[in-house]
Write an enzyme that holds these catalytic residues in place. Sequence first.
Site: not given
Ligand code: PGA
Length: 246
Positions: A9, A11, A92, A168, A228
């Site tokens: 993802n 984002k 999400h 995150g 992410g």
């Molecule tokens: P992250 O995000 O791997 O950066 O923690 C995961 C997500 O929000 O799908």
Amino acid sequence: MHRKLVVGNWKMNGNLHQLGEIAAIAKAARKAAGVDVALCPPFTLIAPAVARSNGLAIGAQDVHAAEEGAHTGSVSAAMLKEAHARLVIVGHSERRAENHETDADVRAKADTALRHGLQAIVCVGESETDRAARDHVAVVTGQLKGSLPEDAHEGELVVAYEPIWAIGTGNVATPDDVAEMHAAIRAALVERFGERGGRIRILYGGSVKADNAAAIFAVEDVDGALVGGASLTAAQFVPIIQAAAG
Ligand code: PGA
């Protein structure tokens, strides 16, 4: 044990200069037998990503529930299909928080996605406060009840469990936390869809990285990951794909 699915993802990250990363991820995904891989870049990169994808499934991070019309800034399922997207993430936690999406909104989006032949990844996950109050399982099963589509078979629907406090932050959930929640989600899916619910894949998301992926994939009822930050480069994402391949 289901065939694992690893979804990136991006984002609100990525530009045309990063298409080389997608090509490199696609190449590695082809070589990793026994695992399904998909990548969800921003809307503007879907079509160019498909052109470089070499068969890698490309998806979107959101879709509008309506077919068309006066919805400034939104993108429809038919538009995603036209761009050759194969899947879409719905609900999400960032969209639930920033865009005030409710469970009912998420369900409507999932229904629209499935109606158009897009695989829907429905996201659920509790906040830090929910967990501190020991309400996490009730919160997530409640979200599932409200967000899951009317009906679905295992190829069309995927559930992603993403504890908000792990997204995150580098704070990955412990294998015990993941096991507890994935078992509860599995039970809810079986209750809702019967035997088919046992075959719907459940992904974990939240700070999945190369160095913790294998431990997460080893947990019962973890059928893959939604990644992410670590999906933005082939260097970080490919080892996660390889960990899922076993
Ligand atoms: P992250 O995000 O791997 O950066 O923690 C995961 C997500 O929000 O799908």
